[in-house]
Write an enzyme that holds these catalytic residues in place. Structure first.
Site, short mmCIF file in Angstrom:
data_model
loop_
_atom_site.label_atom_id
_atom_site.label_comp_id
_atom_site.label_asym_id
_atom_site.label_seq_id
_atom_site.Cartn_x
_atom_site.Cartn_y
_atom_site.Cartn_z
N LYS A 13 61.63 128.23 41.23
CA LYS A 13 62.68 128.68 42.13
C LYS A 13 62.31 129.76 42.93
O LYS A 13 62.47 130.63 43.75
CB LYS A 13 64.10 129.04 40.79
CG LYS A 13 64.83 129.41 41.67
CD LYS A 13 66.00 129.09 40.76
CE LYS A 13 65.89 130.13 39.50
NZ LYS A 13 66.21 130.86 39.71
N ARG A 88 75.25 130.80 39.03
CA ARG A 88 74.85 130.17 37.76
C ARG A 88 75.78 129.43 37.78
O ARG A 88 75.54 128.60 36.42
CB ARG A 88 74.40 130.96 37.26
CG ARG A 88 72.34 130.40 37.34
CD ARG A 88 71.89 131.73 36.06
NE ARG A 88 70.88 131.47 35.70
CZ ARG A 88 69.77 132.27 36.29
NH1 ARG A 88 69.92 133.24 37.43
NH2 ARG A 88 68.44 131.65 36.00
N ARG A 127 53.89 129.37 30.94
CA ARG A 127 54.36 131.11 31.51
C ARG A 127 54.10 132.17 31.11
O ARG A 127 53.88 133.02 31.59
CB ARG A 127 55.68 131.06 32.36
CG ARG A 127 55.64 131.20 33.79
CD ARG A 127 56.79 131.01 33.98
NE ARG A 127 58.32 131.45 33.60
CZ ARG A 127 59.40 130.68 33.67
NH1 ARG A 127 59.64 130.83 35.98
NH2 ARG A 127 60.89 131.26 33.33
N ARG A 129 55.97 134.61 29.92
CA ARG A 129 57.55 135.96 29.83
C ARG A 129 58.32 135.85 28.25
O ARG A 129 57.88 135.02 27.89
CB ARG A 129 58.51 135.53 31.18
CG ARG A 129 58.57 136.60 32.25
CD ARG A 129 58.97 136.36 33.97
NE ARG A 129 59.79 135.58 32.57
CZ ARG A 129 61.58 135.19 33.62
NH1 ARG A 129 61.16 134.75 35.01
NH2 ARG A 129 62.43 134.90 33.53
N ARG A 140 68.29 128.68 27.25
CA ARG A 140 68.00 128.45 28.89
C ARG A 140 68.54 127.29 29.54
O ARG A 140 69.16 127.36 30.48
CB ARG A 140 66.78 129.08 29.35
CG ARG A 140 67.13 130.61 28.93
CD ARG A 140 65.37 131.83 29.39
NE ARG A 140 65.70 132.13 30.83
CZ ARG A 140 64.81 131.53 32.02
NH1 ARG A 140 63.86 131.49 31.86
NH2 ARG A 140 65.19 132.25 33.38
P1 AMP Z 1 66.23 134.75 36.39
O1 AMP Z 1 64.86 135.64 36.17
O2 AMP Z 1 67.23 134.25 37.34
O3 AMP Z 1 65.45 133.51 35.47
O4 AMP Z 1 67.26 134.90 35.15
C1 AMP Z 1 67.10 135.88 34.14
C2 AMP Z 1 67.55 135.65 33.52
O5 AMP Z 1 68.98 136.72 33.89
C3 AMP Z 1 69.22 134.85 33.00
O6 AMP Z 1 68.06 133.73 32.12
C4 AMP Z 1 70.62 135.44 32.83
O7 AMP Z 1 70.54 136.12 31.46
C5 AMP Z 1 70.63 136.66 33.67
N1 AMP Z 1 70.52 135.62 35.29
C6 AMP Z 1 70.55 135.72 36.24
N2 AMP Z 1 70.96 135.54 36.44
C7 AMP Z 1 72.11 135.17 36.75
C8 AMP Z 1 74.25 134.71 36.80
N3 AMP Z 1 73.73 134.19 37.59
N4 AMP Z 1 74.59 134.61 35.85
C9 AMP Z 1 74.33 134.73 34.42
N5 AMP Z 1 73.35 134.89 33.93
C10 AMP Z 1 72.03 135.78 34.76
#
Ligand code: AMP
Length: 189
Positions: A13, A88, A127, A129, A140
């Protein structure tokens, strides 16, 4: 254009969203990045979000919305934006709709990147991270299925959902995305 990008962890993504935003010349807004920056800066929102993020859980809606609304009000977002990782949850999607309807600027489309579960697990395993440890990955993916997956229905009902096959090379996936965007918005060249 105003686009939201939806996909489970490991679907590619972020990579695709950055490339699409570049191609369309609109800002790429990643709530994950905004939250990670807030954590590093040690702001109140960042500190409150860190625990959920470390455990692989979604951050509470109110916190994410606070950070996103502030970013959307910046001048570069006035001509459109690509949201990567927001909404989300259905509650976040409703909050976004409310915000956009205030300015009479509806979303153009919601792009879902779909990848089979087994493929996601093997991509995430390599990955590396911080949030890619096995237990965090599992959490997740569970959060995605339980909280984010219902969004697909939300956007389908509004006729905004475009599902893209996320398998194959990043270039192939990007070509599919661009073909879909051009079909929906013929003025994009
Ligand atoms: P990402 O980089 O998009 O994978 O986001 C990393 C982490 O940030 C996720 O696992 C969530 O803990 C938090 N996060 C990011 N966007 C959201 C969202 N829209 N709502 C809630 N948690 C978020």
């Amino acid at each position: 254009m105003r686009i939201v990008f939806i996909g489970p962890p490991g679907a590619g993504k972020g990579t695709q969203a950055i490339r699409l935003a570049g191609e369309l010349a609109i800002p790429h807004l990643s709530t994950g990045e905004l939250l990670r920056a807030a954590c590093h800066q040690g702001t109140d929102v960042g500190l409150a979000a860190a625990e959920s993020m470390d455990a692989g859980r979604l951050v509470p809606d109110a916190l994410v919305q606070q950070i996103l609304v502030a970013r959307l009000q910046e001048a570069d977002c006035h001509g459109g934006f690509l949201l990567d990782g927001f909404p989300r949850t259905v509650a976040q999607a409703q909050a976004l709709d409310d915000l956009l309807s205030e300015g009479d600027i509806p979303l153009n489309m919601a792009i879902e990147l779909r990848v089979a579960q087994q493929e996601l697990l093997s991509r995430l395993a390599v990955r590396g991270r911080d949030d890619d440890q096995t237990s965090v990955i599992a959490e997740r993916l569970r959060q995605y299925d339980n909280l984010t997956h219902p969004l697909l229905d939300y956007y389908e009902k509004r006729n905004l959902l475009r599902t893209i096959d996320g398998h194959g090379s990043p270039d192939d996936v990007f070509d599919r995305i661009m073909a879909t965007v051009r079909a929906a918005e013929p003025h994009v060249d």
